[in-house]
Each structure stands twice: as structure tokens, then as C-alpha cells.
Design a protein around this motif. Structure first.
Motif, PDB file in Angstrom:
ATOM      1  N   VAL A  79     -20.664  18.448  23.727  1.00  0.00           N
ATOM      2  CA  VAL A  79     -19.333  18.422  24.357  1.00  0.00           C
ATOM      3  C   VAL A  79     -18.380  17.579  23.521  1.00  0.00           C
ATOM      4  O   VAL A  79     -17.238  17.981  23.234  1.00  0.00           O
ATOM      5  CB  VAL A  79     -19.429  17.857  25.805  1.00  0.00           C
ATOM      6  N   ILE A  80     -18.842  16.393  23.091  1.00  0.00           N
ATOM      7  CA  ILE A  80     -18.012  15.474  22.289  1.00  0.00           C
ATOM      8  C   ILE A  80     -17.565  16.150  20.997  1.00  0.00           C
ATOM      9  O   ILE A  80     -16.385  16.126  20.632  1.00  0.00           O
ATOM     10  CB  ILE A  80     -18.802  14.179  21.981  1.00  0.00           C
ATOM     11  N   ASP A  81     -18.526  16.768  20.318  1.00  0.00           N
ATOM     12  CA  ASP A  81     -18.211  17.417  19.030  1.00  0.00           C
ATOM     13  C   ASP A  81     -17.256  18.594  19.214  1.00  0.00           C
ATOM     14  O   ASP A  81     -16.339  18.814  18.418  1.00  0.00           O
ATOM     15  CB  ASP A  81     -19.505  17.886  18.346  1.00  0.00           C
ATOM     16  N   LYS A  82     -17.487  19.347  20.296  1.00  0.00           N
ATOM     17  CA  LYS A  82     -16.644  20.525  20.575  1.00  0.00           C
ATOM     18  C   LYS A  82     -15.205  20.099  20.843  1.00  0.00           C
ATOM     19  O   LYS A  82     -14.254  20.677  20.316  1.00  0.00           O
ATOM     20  CB  LYS A  82     -17.235  21.265  21.781  1.00  0.00           C
ATOM     21  N   LEU A  83     -15.023  19.075  21.685  1.00  0.00           N
ATOM     22  CA  LEU A  83     -13.674  18.588  21.993  1.00  0.00           C
ATOM     23  C   LEU A  83     -12.962  18.124  20.729  1.00  0.00           C
ATOM     24  O   LEU A  83     -11.770  18.357  20.548  1.00  0.00           O
ATOM     25  CB  LEU A  83     -13.736  17.424  22.995  1.00  0.00           C
ATOM     26  N   TYR A  84     -13.713  17.467  19.848  1.00  0.00           N
ATOM     27  CA  TYR A  84     -13.082  16.869  18.669  1.00  0.00           C
ATOM     28  C   TYR A  84     -12.616  17.918  17.659  1.00  0.00           C
ATOM     29  O   TYR A  84     -11.730  17.644  16.846  1.00  0.00           O
ATOM     30  CB  TYR A  84     -14.027  15.857  18.018  1.00  0.00           C
ATOM     31  N   THR A  85     -13.188  19.126  17.746  1.00  0.00           N
ATOM     32  CA  THR A  85     -12.692  20.198  16.864  1.00  0.00           C
ATOM     33  C   THR A  85     -11.226  20.510  17.176  1.00  0.00           C
ATOM     34  O   THR A  85     -10.504  21.031  16.328  1.00  0.00           O
ATOM     35  CB  THR A  85     -13.510  21.508  17.011  1.00  0.00           C
ATOM     36  N   GLU A  86     -10.788  20.190  18.409  1.00  0.00           N
ATOM     37  CA  GLU A  86      -9.388  20.404  18.808  1.00  0.00           C
ATOM     38  C   GLU A  86      -8.600  19.095  18.850  1.00  0.00           C
ATOM     39  O   GLU A  86      -7.526  19.019  19.455  1.00  0.00           O
ATOM     40  CB  GLU A  86      -9.328  21.100  20.178  1.00  0.00           C
ATOM     41  N   GLY A  87      -9.158  18.049  18.241  1.00  0.00           N
ATOM     42  CA  GLY A  87      -8.443  16.778  18.147  1.00  0.00           C
ATOM     43  C   GLY A  87      -8.478  15.926  19.400  1.00  0.00           C
ATOM     44  O   GLY A  87      -7.695  14.975  19.537  1.00  0.00           O
ATOM     45  N   VAL A  88      -9.373  16.245  20.332  1.00  0.00           N
ATOM     46  CA  VAL A  88      -9.487  15.471  21.573  1.00  0.00           C
ATOM     47  C   VAL A  88     -10.704  14.543  21.478  1.00  0.00           C
ATOM     48  O   VAL A  88     -11.828  15.009  21.289  1.00  0.00           O
ATOM     49  CB  VAL A  88      -9.624  16.395  22.806  1.00  0.00           C
ATOM     50  N   SER A  89     -10.461  13.228  21.600  1.00  0.00           N
ATOM     51  CA  SER A  89     -11.539  12.243  21.545  1.00  0.00           C
ATOM     52  C   SER A  89     -12.238  12.145  22.901  1.00  0.00           C
ATOM     53  O   SER A  89     -11.786  12.738  23.883  1.00  0.00           O
ATOM     54  CB  SER A  89     -10.981  10.877  21.144  1.00  0.00           C
ATOM     55  N   SER A  90     -13.322  11.368  22.939  1.00  0.00           N
ATOM     56  CA  SER A  90     -14.112  11.249  24.166  1.00  0.00           C
ATOM     57  C   SER A  90     -14.339   9.791  24.540  1.00  0.00           C
ATOM     58  O   SER A  90     -14.568   8.950  23.666  1.00  0.00           O
ATOM     59  CB  SER A  90     -15.482  11.925  23.986  1.00  0.00           C
ATOM     60  N   VAL A  91     -14.273   9.523  25.851  1.00  0.00           N
ATOM     61  CA  VAL A  91     -14.625   8.217  26.405  1.00  0.00           C
ATOM     62  C   VAL A  91     -15.813   8.458  27.333  1.00  0.00           C
ATOM     63  O   VAL A  91     -15.655   9.042  28.410  1.00  0.00           O
ATOM     64  CB  VAL A  91     -13.461   7.605  27.218  1.00  0.00           C
ATOM     65  N   LEU A  92     -17.004   8.054  26.903  1.00  0.00           N
ATOM     66  CA  LEU A  92     -18.188   8.262  27.738  1.00  0.00           C
ATOM     67  C   LEU A  92     -18.154   7.300  28.923  1.00  0.00           C
ATOM     68  O   LEU A  92     -18.022   6.085  28.751  1.00  0.00           O
ATOM     69  CB  LEU A  92     -19.470   8.042  26.932  1.00  0.00           C
ATOM     70  N   ASP A  93     -18.282   7.844  30.120  1.00  0.00           N
ATOM     71  CA  ASP A  93     -18.181   7.056  31.351  1.00  0.00           C
ATOM     72  C   ASP A  93     -19.495   7.194  32.117  1.00  0.00           C
ATOM     73  O   ASP A  93     -19.754   8.223  32.740  1.00  0.00           O
ATOM     74  CB  ASP A  93     -16.999   7.592  32.183  1.00  0.00           C
ATOM     75  N   TYR A  94     -20.314   6.138  32.057  1.00  0.00           N
ATOM     76  CA  TYR A  94     -21.604   6.151  32.767  1.00  0.00           C
ATOM     77  C   TYR A  94     -21.316   6.018  34.257  1.00  0.00           C
ATOM     78  O   TYR A  94     -21.033   4.937  34.755  1.00  0.00           O
ATOM     79  CB  TYR A  94     -22.495   5.024  32.264  1.00  0.00           C
ATOM     80  N   SER A  95     -21.351   7.145  34.976  1.00  0.00           N
ATOM     81  CA  SER A  95     -20.786   7.221  36.330  1.00  0.00           C
ATOM     82  C   SER A  95     -21.808   7.032  37.437  1.00  0.00           C
ATOM     83  O   SER A  95     -21.764   7.700  38.462  1.00  0.00           O
ATOM     84  CB  SER A  95     -20.074   8.566  36.504  1.00  0.00           C
ATOM     85  N   VAL A  96     -22.729   6.094  37.244  1.00  0.00           N
ATOM     86  CA  VAL A  96     -23.703   5.762  38.278  1.00  0.00           C
ATOM     87  C   VAL A  96     -23.129   4.604  39.080  1.00  0.00           C
ATOM     88  O   VAL A  96     -22.769   3.574  38.522  1.00  0.00           O
ATOM     89  CB  VAL A  96     -25.053   5.385  37.640  1.00  0.00           C
ATOM     90  N   GLU A  97     -23.012   4.779  40.413  1.00  0.00           N
ATOM     91  CA  GLU A  97     -22.271   3.828  41.236  1.00  0.00           C
ATOM     92  C   GLU A  97     -23.158   3.138  42.268  1.00  0.00           C
ATOM     93  O   GLU A  97     -24.275   3.562  42.540  1.00  0.00           O
ATOM     94  CB  GLU A  97     -21.131   4.560  41.960  1.00  0.00           C
ATOM     95  N   GLY A  98     -22.609   2.053  42.841  1.00  0.00           N
ATOM     96  CA  GLY A  98     -23.188   1.441  44.032  1.00  0.00           C
ATOM     97  C   GLY A  98     -24.438   0.611  43.806  1.00  0.00           C
ATOM     98  O   GLY A  98     -25.292   0.537  44.683  1.00  0.00           O
ATOM     99  N   LYS A  99     -24.565  -0.024  42.646  1.00  0.00           N
ATOM    100  CA  LYS A  99     -25.735  -0.866  42.383  1.00  0.00           C
ATOM    101  C   LYS A  99     -25.427  -2.308  42.792  1.00  0.00           C
ATOM    102  O   LYS A  99     -24.281  -2.738  42.782  1.00  0.00           O
ATOM    103  CB  LYS A  99     -26.113  -0.814  40.894  1.00  0.00           C
ATOM    104  N   ALA A 100     -26.496  -3.090  43.129  1.00  0.00           N
ATOM    105  CA  ALA A 100     -26.239  -4.442  43.634  1.00  0.00           C
ATOM    106  C   ALA A 100     -27.289  -5.473  43.226  1.00  0.00           C
ATOM    107  O   ALA A 100     -27.262  -6.597  43.707  1.00  0.00           O
ATOM    108  CB  ALA A 100     -26.140  -4.404  45.158  1.00  0.00           C
ATOM    109  N   GLU A 101     -28.190  -5.110  42.339  1.00  0.00           N
ATOM    110  CA  GLU A 101     -29.263  -6.035  41.929  1.00  0.00           C
ATOM    111  C   GLU A 101     -29.043  -6.504  40.497  1.00  0.00           C
ATOM    112  O   GLU A 101     -28.490  -5.783  39.668  1.00  0.00           O
ATOM    113  CB  GLU A 101     -30.626  -5.334  42.028  1.00  0.00           C
ATOM    114  N   GLU A 102     -29.525  -7.723  40.207  1.00  0.00           N
ATOM    115  CA  GLU A 102     -29.348  -8.294  38.866  1.00  0.00           C
ATOM    116  C   GLU A 102     -29.937  -7.405  37.769  1.00  0.00           C
ATOM    117  O   GLU A 102     -29.334  -7.228  36.717  1.00  0.00           O
ATOM    118  CB  GLU A 102     -29.980  -9.694  38.798  1.00  0.00           C
ATOM    119  N   ASN A 103     -31.116  -6.860  38.029  1.00  0.00           N
ATOM    120  CA  ASN A 103     -31.732  -6.011  36.993  1.00  0.00           C
ATOM    121  C   ASN A 103     -30.910  -4.741  36.766  1.00  0.00           C
ATOM    122  O   ASN A 103     -30.836  -4.219  35.646  1.00  0.00           O
ATOM    123  CB  ASN A 103     -33.182  -5.658  37.354  1.00  0.00           C
ATOM    124  N   GLN A 104     -30.227  -4.259  37.818  1.00  0.00           N
ATOM    125  CA  GLN A 104     -29.368  -3.078  37.673  1.00  0.00           C
ATOM    126  C   GLN A 104     -28.120  -3.415  36.854  1.00  0.00           C
ATOM    127  O   GLN A 104     -27.657  -2.606  36.049  1.00  0.00           O
ATOM    128  CB  GLN A 104     -28.983  -2.539  39.053  1.00  0.00           C
TER     129      GLN A 104
END
Length: 390
Positions: A79-104
Motif C-alpha cells: 500500500v505504501i509503495d503504491k501510494l508513493y507512485t502518485e506522490g502520496v506519503s504514508s503515516v503508519l498509525d498503529y490503531s490498537v486502542e484501550g490498553k491500560a497495563e505497563e507492559n502494554q
């Protein structure tokens, strides 16, 4: 002169979409336009995932693949490489939510550090992003914001949060990767603002690495920026700001009503739009001190930014100005701006299908509530389907 019909160019907007992907996008936005269908679909999906029914493949082939890049960084590369062929950069967003522990929180830190290293030597990925609550307990930010005295254990916990921020910003500085730190609810945001400002003081001396986020449905945010600007000039550091309209409006209003204080939210959409545009003007008038990531799906705000850049003789390639939209939405803005030579990035959510579902559900609900956005997407997709048939 700015071309006012720029965003009507569907051939450029959907150049990367195959006919089947175009059909899928049309189907998804058609579904999202119906509030009852979104409610039913959300409930059914949550039930199926909790009951461990074999639905992940179906989710992956439809809504997940439209709005997300993949389940891991490596999975997002096509996806990143494909977008960049049209000059669009990527910001990877790790979208895992709602964690509450130190190890997380430690795991989230390692994930962001890995993404920064992943960005190194990849021109297509100049920016990373994380949420403050990804690195520490929401309630601890809230206590700091409210001025509640912390216990000895909580003080140590807060120091670990500060250290996670610092480790990320330090590596980002070394690798020349910009860091966007998301905004969250108002009752924890002051503590996050103070912490991000400290990171700006440390790492934004020569160039802008660290960006805070202004949610401009809050009527106090432009004043906050002006105060920060004065402190930055006095102390000799640069400001980075991502500006967005915001993501927690209903929650903010409900809490203000429940607790009996004045809502921090602008009284209506026009006031929010005005606040966003005034803030945009202020930043582009002060670009030597403030870099901006313009996170918007609003065409009028994009045109305003383009006009202001032209008025102030700001180059389209100036790294202090970026436009950003979410992956799977507003391609007519992203790809047409990129084709004109502006700096454009797509936010690309990723993570395990099950963990990313809260994010996807929020996207669907937001699109349902902003009916103009969904109908605009449908109109453009319909126009492109017609164009290809002809």
C-alpha cells in the motif's frame, strides 16, 4: 490561480483503484450512509468476533482492506509503495486502542520505535504518529491535568511516560522522522500538552520534529497556540502542530452536561470551521516559527490553505506544510493535491483485525454522522464509474 474544480478530477483521485476496488468502495460508503445498517453491522461484527466466529476473512476483504493498510508494518508495504507512485506519503498509525497495563505501554513504545526504524531510508514514510494514552494510563494524565497530587507510585509511573515520549522523540530526531502526537479528551489534554511542549523544547531547536495536535472544535485552542507561540519565541524552539477539527465531540458535550461545566466545544459547525480556518491563517502567517500538518477532509479549508500559500509565496514543496487525510477517504483531495506538487500524506491504520475493529467502527459511525462527507464520496465514486464506462 487556484483551480476551483481541482477536486472534481475523479480520474486522478481514483487512479490507483481497480474497477473491483471502486465497486467495493461504492458499496461500503452506501452501507455507511445508512445509520440503521451501521448499528446492525457494528453489533453483528462485535458479536461475531467475541464468539470467535470465522468472520475475519470477510472483514479483511471488505471494510478492513478499504480503511487499513494491513495487520503489520511489512503487510502495509505494498500500500505504501503504491501510494508513493502518485506522490502520496504514508503515516503508519498503529490503531490498537484501550490498553491500560505497563507492559502494554512498553509494547506500544517498541512498536513506535520499530516504525521509526522502518521509516528510515524510506522516502515514502517521513512521519510517525502515536496517542498519549498509548504510552500511559488515561487517568494519570487526567490527574495531572486536574492538579491532583500524585502518590509516590504514580510519580514513578509518570516518569516512565515521560521517558517513553523522550525515547521516541530522541530516535525520531536521530532518524529525521517527524512525530505527530494525537490530541485526546479535554480533561486529560493539559498534561499531554505540557509534556509535548517539553519534547518540542528538547528536539525542535533547528527543525521541527515533534508535533502536538490542536482539535479545533475546542474554542480555546487558538488562544493556547498563541500563548505557546510566545513561549517558543522566548525560549528559542520551533512549534509543530497538526490541526484537525476533532474526534470526541459527543463525549465532550455529554461530560460537560453531566459534570455541570461549560462545554469546551464550539457552539456549531460554522464556529468550528471558522476556528479551524483562523488557526490555519495564524500558522501560515507565522511559518518561520510553526510547522503545520493540515489534517482535514474539508475542501474549503484545503482551498484556503492553497490560497494562503500562494499569497505568502510558500512553496508547495515546503516541508513545513503538509496536508493529510485518512486512508480510504477523500482520495479526491489527497491525489489531486499530490498531483499539483503539494506535500500529502495518508494516515494508514494497521494492526490485527480484531484489535483494529474499535477504530473501524468509530470511522463508520463518524461517516454516518457526517452525511455530507459520505454523500460526497458516493457522488465522486459514481462519477468515476460513469467516466470509466464511457
Amino acid at each position: 490561480m487556484i483551480n476551483r474544480s481541482l477536486f472534481e478530477d475523479t480520474a486522478t483521485a481514483f487512479t490507483l483503484k481497480s474497477d473491483s476496488e471502486l465497486e467495493r468502495a461504492y458499496f461500503l460508503f452506501k452501507m455507511i450512509s445508512s445509520e440503521p445498517l451501521v448499528r446492525i453491522g457494528t453489533a453483528a461484527t462485535n458479536f461475531a468476533l467475541k464468539a470467535h466466529l470465522p468472520v475475519e476473512k470477510l472483514i479483511r476483504a471488505t471494510v478492513f482492506d478499504h480503511f487499513c493498510g494491513g495487520v503489520s508494518e511489512e503487510d502495509c508495504l505494498p500500500v505504501i509503495d503504491k501510494l508513493y507512485t502518485e506522490g502520496v506519503s504514508s503515516v503508519l498509525d498503529y490503531s490498537v486502542e484501550g490498553k491500560a497495563e505497563e507492559n502494554q505501554f512498553d509494547n506500544a513504545l517498541e512498536k513506535i520505535l520499530k516504525i521509526i526504524r522502518f521509516c528510515d531510508d524510506r522516502e515514502a514514510m517521513p512521519i510517525v504518529v502515536f496517542k498519549p494514552s498509548g504510552f500511559g494510563r488515561f487517568l494519570l494524565y487526567q490527574k495531572k491535568t486536574e492538579g491532583v497530587e500524585l502518590t509516590t507510585e504514580e510519580d514513578a509511573e509518570w516518569e516512565r511516560i515521560v521517558n517513553r515520549f523522550d525515547v521516541v522523540c530522541k530516535l525520531a530526531k536521530e532518524k529525521d522522522v517527524e512525530v505527530l502526537i494525537d490530541g485526546e479528551e479535554s480533561w486529560m489534554q493539559d498534561a499531554a500538552d505540557d509534556l509535548v511542549e517539553e519534547m518540542m523544547r528538547r528536539y525542535n531547536k533547528e527543525v521541527t520534529i515533534v508535533y502536538n495536535t490542536l482539535q479545533l472544535y475546542r474554542c480555546d485552542r487558538l488562544d493556547y497556540l498563541k500563548d505557546l507561540h510566545q513561549r517558543a519565541k522566548d525560549s528559542g524552539f520551533k512549534i509543530g502542530m497538526k490541526i484537525v477539527r476533532g474526534a470526541y465531540m459527543e463525549k465532550e458535550r455529554e461530560r460537560a452536561l453531566e459534570k455541570g461545566y461549560d462545554s469546551p466545544i464550539c457552539e456549531n459547525k460554522k464556529a468550528t470551521d471558522d476556528n479551524f480556518n483562523e488557526t490555519l491563517k495564524y500558522i501560515l502567517n507565522n511559518l518561520k516559527d510553526i510547522s503545520v500538518f493540515i489534517g482535514t477532509h474539508n475542501e474549503a479549508s484545503c482551498f484556503l490553505a492553497m490560497e494562503l500559500m500562494e499569497t505568502h509565496n510558500i512553496s508547495k514543496e515546503d516541508n513545513n506544510v503538509w496536508f493529510g487525510q485518512l486512508y480510504g477517504m477523500s482520495d479526491h483531495i489527497s491525489f489531486n493535491l499530490a498531483a499539483q506538487g503539494y506535500n500529502v500524506a495518508k494516515y494508514i491504520p494497521f494492526g490485527p483485525v480484531k484489535d483494529v475493529m474499535p477504530y473501524l467502527i468509530r470511522r463508520a459511525e463518524e461517516n454516518t454522522s457526517v452525511s455530507g462527507q459520505t454523500s460526497r464520496e458516493l457522488t465522486l465514486l459514481k462519477a468515476e464509474k460513469r467516466r470509466r464506462k464511457l
